[in-house]
Scaffold this motif. Structure first.
Motif, PDB file in Angstrom:
ATOM      1  N   SER A 103      -5.504  14.025  20.448  1.00 47.65           N
ATOM      2  CA  SER A 103      -5.540  15.325  19.789  1.00 47.65           C
ATOM      3  C   SER A 103      -4.236  15.564  19.048  1.00 47.65           C
ATOM      4  O   SER A 103      -3.169  15.129  19.500  1.00 47.65           O
ATOM      5  CB  SER A 103      -5.749  16.439  20.831  1.00 47.65           C
ATOM      6  OG  SER A 103      -6.959  16.240  21.524  1.00 47.65           O
ATOM      7  N   PRO A 104      -4.297  16.263  17.912  1.00 41.69           N
ATOM      8  CA  PRO A 104      -3.080  16.508  17.118  1.00 41.69           C
ATOM      9  C   PRO A 104      -1.975  17.204  17.900  1.00 41.69           C
ATOM     10  O   PRO A 104      -0.799  17.016  17.612  1.00 41.69           O
ATOM     11  CB  PRO A 104      -3.591  17.390  15.970  1.00 41.69           C
ATOM     12  CG  PRO A 104      -5.050  17.073  15.876  1.00 41.69           C
ATOM     13  CD  PRO A 104      -5.507  16.779  17.269  1.00 41.69           C
ATOM     14  N   GLU A 105      -2.367  18.015  18.901  1.00 38.80           N
ATOM     15  CA  GLU A 105      -1.350  18.740  19.666  1.00 38.80           C
ATOM     16  C   GLU A 105      -0.725  17.892  20.769  1.00 38.80           C
ATOM     17  O   GLU A 105       0.241  18.315  21.407  1.00 38.80           O
ATOM     18  CB  GLU A 105      -1.951  20.014  20.276  1.00 38.80           C
ATOM     19  CG  GLU A 105      -3.070  19.777  21.268  1.00 38.80           C
ATOM     20  CD  GLU A 105      -4.447  19.717  20.597  1.00 38.80           C
ATOM     21  OE1 GLU A 105      -5.453  19.792  21.322  1.00 38.80           O
ATOM     22  OE2 GLU A 105      -4.491  19.599  19.364  1.00 38.80           O
ATOM     23  N   LYS A 132       5.150  10.649  11.041  1.00 40.70           N
ATOM     24  CA  LYS A 132       5.477  12.081  11.046  1.00 40.70           C
ATOM     25  C   LYS A 132       6.609  12.422  12.012  1.00 40.70           C
ATOM     26  O   LYS A 132       7.136  13.522  11.982  1.00 40.70           O
ATOM     27  CB  LYS A 132       4.236  12.908  11.406  1.00 40.70           C
ATOM     28  CG  LYS A 132       3.084  12.770  10.402  1.00 40.70           C
ATOM     29  CD  LYS A 132       1.882  13.587  10.828  1.00 40.70           C
ATOM     30  CE  LYS A 132       0.793  13.592   9.762  1.00 40.70           C
ATOM     31  NZ  LYS A 132       0.304  12.248   9.438  1.00 40.70           N
ATOM     32  N   THR A 151       3.191   7.222  17.510  1.00 37.72           N
ATOM     33  CA  THR A 151       2.256   6.268  16.915  1.00 37.72           C
ATOM     34  C   THR A 151       3.005   5.087  16.289  1.00 37.72           C
ATOM     35  O   THR A 151       4.219   5.182  16.032  1.00 37.72           O
ATOM     36  CB  THR A 151       1.412   6.948  15.817  1.00 37.72           C
ATOM     37  OG1 THR A 151       2.278   7.296  14.720  1.00 37.72           O
ATOM     38  CG2 THR A 151       0.728   8.204  16.353  1.00 37.72           C
TER      39      THR A 151
END
Length: 367
Positions: free
Chosen positions: A250-252, A210, A257
């Protein structure tokens, strides 16, 4: 499977009788045996295409000595399976073709020894084949591309090629490591599996990326340099924001990655390859691009190249893993093309070489 060949741009006429060849490939970690038939009507038929791959544990590459041992252990079975699938005997063959190079020395020597032994046992002529030319001719055969700019991308080679005056001429290439080697080495850094191949697993991991992290974009005229981008993407794995696969976050969180790094590596490297391919197209006025070699199976590379070609009013040709990954049938086909123009390799000259450039081959079968 019958594959029709357009006779345009060819010096070969339809043969008066069928020609059969056994092709042996073993320049890296794939051992392949294929049986190809050239028919009287000018078409070709793939009778068998058997392959066995030497796969190492995650994080490890394949060493020449161990790869050669794999080829020696599997050679008899792979060849027997190919001949059985083809429904022929060794006596039916017109010639035996093998990969002369380029590639890894010990594996090449192992397969050349097998080819020489078979030629002596069954009294068949030998045909030494350039691995790169094998990829190109098989790609042309399968896709029907007539006179394309060829992007040859594999573990050991990265070249932009175009045909002129009985030679496949190299317009641009890597100045250091090949694109496949770059992807494979990074797969080892992040501990991706080598099955079915590290490059394939990089491709799958990249689909979940992403974040596009900045990496060096190094094109030098018609050439590319890939060692610096590999060093840079490896450095991100030591960044405090890096989170290995399986690490909770956490997504935030501001994290990087393995999927982000695979995505960034692919996007940057493939953009470089598209750029130098487009330059070659503009130079020779071609509207066709043929992608060959193991990395040519990558769907994202095909997609990016397709966008560029479409903008130029052209199209992209590519094959699936049966023919883009190293295989024996490409050696059989290229060997037959050469054999039918009167070429064969004397036993005393049936050597192999790690460095055998694409532009050293005289392409006698094309106009």
């Amino acid at each position: 499977m019958a594959l029709l060949r357009d006779s345009r741009n060819s010096r070969l006429t339809s043969p008066k009788k069928p020609f059969l060849a056994l092709g042996l490939e073993g320049s890296a970690n794939k051992l392949g045996a294929g049986v190809m038939k050239h028919n009287e009507d000018g078409s070709t038929t793939v009778l068998a295409n058997v392959r066995h791959t030497y796969i190492t544990p995650p994080g490890e590459g394949f060493l020449p000595r161990d790869t050669a041992q794999h080829h020696r252990e599997w050679a008899i079975k792979v060849i027997k399976d190919a001949v059985s699938q083809a429904g022929i005997s060794m006596h039916d063959l017109d010639c035996i073709c093998y990969t002369k190079g380029p590639g890894m020395g010990a594996p090449l020597q192992s397969v050349a020894l097998v080819a020489r032994t078979l030629a002596i046992m069954f009294n068949k002529p030998l045909v030494a084949v350039n691995h790169c030319v094998g990829h190109i001719e098989m790609g042309r055969e399968i896709t029907g591309a007539q006179n394309p700019v060829v992007l040859y991308v594999s573990g050991g080679n990265t070249q932009v090629i175009a045909y002129s005056r009985q030679c496949y001429r190299i317009f641009g290439e890597t100045l250091d490591i090949a694109v496949g080697n770059c992807l494979d080495r990074f797969a080892r850094v992040i501990n991706l599996s080598n099955a079915p191949s590290p490059g394939y697993n990089i491709e799958q991991e990249a689909k979940n990326g992403k974040r596009l992290v900045p990496l060096p974009y190094t094109t030098k005229g018609m050439d590319v340099s890939l060692s610096g981008i590999l060093t840079s993407v490896e450095a991100y794995t030591a960044d405090e924001r890096f989170r290995p696969t399986g690490t909770p976050y956490s997504p935030e969180d501001d994290v990087i990655t393995p999927a982000d790094l695979c995505y960034s590596l692919q996007e940057t490297v493939f953009a470089m390859l598209v750029e130098i391919t487009e330059r070659a197209m503009a130079h020779i006025g071609s509207t066709e691009v043929l992608i060959v070699g193991g990395v040519g199976c990558n769907e994202r590379l095909q997609e990016m190249m397709g966008i560029m070609a479409q903008e130029r009013g052209g199209r992209v040709f590519a094959t699936d893993e049966r023919f883009c990954i190293d295989n024996g049938i490409m050696i059989a086909h290229a060997g037959l093309l050469s054999y039918r123009t009167g070429y064969n390799t004397p036993l005393e000259k049936s050597t192999c070489t790690q460095r055998f450039r694409t532009d050293e081959v005289r392409v006698t079968w094309r106009l």
